[in-house]
Design an enzyme around this catalytic site. Structure first.
Site, PDB file in Angstrom:
ATOM      1  NE  ARG A 112     -38.273  22.974  -6.997  1.00 36.60           N
ATOM      2  CZ  ARG A 112     -38.550  21.709  -7.288  1.00 36.60           C
ATOM      3  NH1 ARG A 112     -39.861  21.450  -7.553  1.00 36.60           N
ATOM      4  NH2 ARG A 112     -37.602  21.014  -6.863  1.00 36.60           N
TER       5      ARG A 112
ATOM      6  CG  HIS B  92     -42.905  20.039  -3.166  1.00 34.75           C
ATOM      7  ND1 HIS B  92     -41.905  21.057  -3.533  1.00 34.75           N
ATOM      8  CD2 HIS B  92     -42.616  18.999  -4.214  1.00 34.75           C
ATOM      9  CE1 HIS B  92     -41.244  20.745  -4.487  1.00 34.75           C
ATOM     10  NE2 HIS B  92     -41.309  19.600  -4.977  1.00 34.75           N
TER      11      HIS B  92
END
Ligand code: NDP
Ligand code: OXD
Length: 309
Positions: free
Chosen positions: A224, A272
């Site tokens: 993340r 992502h």
């Protein structure tokens, strides 16, 4: 019983069919067609609108359509008393390993340099160490980190893994606990980050920890964005302390147009996309676990919110 379903990249029919096939019901409630919110007992979501889940009073379980759960837990109004089940999926694990191996090989063989040379039509070849001399450190030895380590070992790399609790992976130096982090980073010619975002991992990659890495190291972040202090990484890239980085996740997603990472010559960006949940296998996994609950059982793995993952 109804299921609230939210994933902007989904094929609703595929999920409806998977739930129906598993005997997990087929009353899917989508944004704009929620009906009576009190009917909703299960939520199956990737990044639902803020505040939405808090409106379902009879929710029994929240299923994350992803291995991480920050897209649920970072909503200040999320009903965190409801257990969250995260995705555990061989397809996702394989996709992550492929993504990481791609970048490890890219950096190991200095393809990052050749990418820059192309623009100058420069023909210059670099020597690289044997795989066994290249040290790769993997932060996080859960479902993804474990498989990444195993596969990197098969390619003969010198692999060190890091986790909270002790692990044993054949051929891999496994270290655990905060106090071993400097040792792990000292062995990170290439650092692979596969940690969940928790209070302990937030800002973990910063000027101090980068300083503990070898000069000219590489960073691959698939965890993340919040695990990295961006200004510190940018400074390290500019000074050459870090030669290049492959970043898949960011503090703000989509990455804002004016973010300095976009134009940085030493940064490769993927949106992502390291291991996007596979619709078919994710639907099978979640439908099977809803069925299990309807039969009186418990789904797994339940996120331990105190630990943060
Ligand atoms: P897991 O929960 O299976 O594994 C997490 C690992 O991190 C465990 O080994 C755990 O240690 C370790 N860990 C957690 N906190 C610490 C800490 N403070 N110090 C040391 N080790 C720690 O996670 P996954 O492998 O499924 O996924 C990891 C993360 O990757 C996800 O949370 C998500 O953020 C990200 N992800 C990103 C994707 C993408 O497409 N970019 C796709 C999938 C996941 P222990 O084993 O001892 O508990
Ligand atoms: C994630 C995922 O957690 O895509 O990022 O699974």
């Amino acid at each position: 019983m109804a299921i609230y379903f939210h994933w902007d990249q989904a094929t609703d029919d595929l999920w409806r069919a998977a739930f129906h096939h598993a005997g997990a019901g087929s009353d899917l409630r989508l944004e704009g067609k929620l009906g009576d919110p009190d009917d909703i007992e299960f939520a199956v979501v990737w990044a639902p609108p803020k505040g939405r889940l808090g409106g379902f009073r009879n929710l029994k379980y929240i299923f994350s359509i992803g291995a991480g759960v920050t897209h649920i837990t970072l909503d200040p109004d999320a009903p965190l008393h409801v257990p969250i089940v995260r995705l555990q999926d061989d397809m996702l694990v394989l996709d992550m390993s492929c993504h990481v191996i791609h970048w490890v090989l890219h950096f190991h063989r200095y393809y990052n340099r050749y990418r820059l040379y192309e623009a100058e039509r420069k023909w210059l070849r670099h020597r690289y160490p044997e795989n066994g001399e290249r040290r790769v450190a993997v932060l996080g030895l859960g479902q993804t980190g474990f498989d990444v380590c195993r596969r990197l070992r098969e390619l003969d790399f010198d692999v060190t893994g890091w986790s909270r609790s002790a692990k044993n992976i054949e051929g891999v130096t496994c270290l655990h606990g905060e106090e071993t982090l400097p040792q792990v980073l000292g062995r990170a010619d290439i650092l692979v980050n596969l940690l969940p975002l928790t209070p302990d991992t937030t800002d973990l990659i910063n000027v101090k920890t980068i300083g503990e890495m070898p000069d000219g190291a590489f960073i691959i972040n698939c965890s993340r964005g919040g695990t990295i202090i961006d200004a510190d990484l940018l400074a390290a890239l500019d000074s050459g302390k870090i030669e290049a980085a492959a970043l898949d996740v960011f503090r703000e997603e989509p990455l804002p147009q004016n973010d300095p990472y976009w134009n940085h010559p030493k940064v490769s960006i993927t949106p992502h996309a390291a291991a996007p949940s596979n619709e078919k296998s994710a639907a099978r996994f979640i439908a099977g676990h809803i069925r299990r609950v309807l039969d009186g059982g418990k789904p797994w793995p339940i996120v331990d919110l105190e630990r943060g993952y």
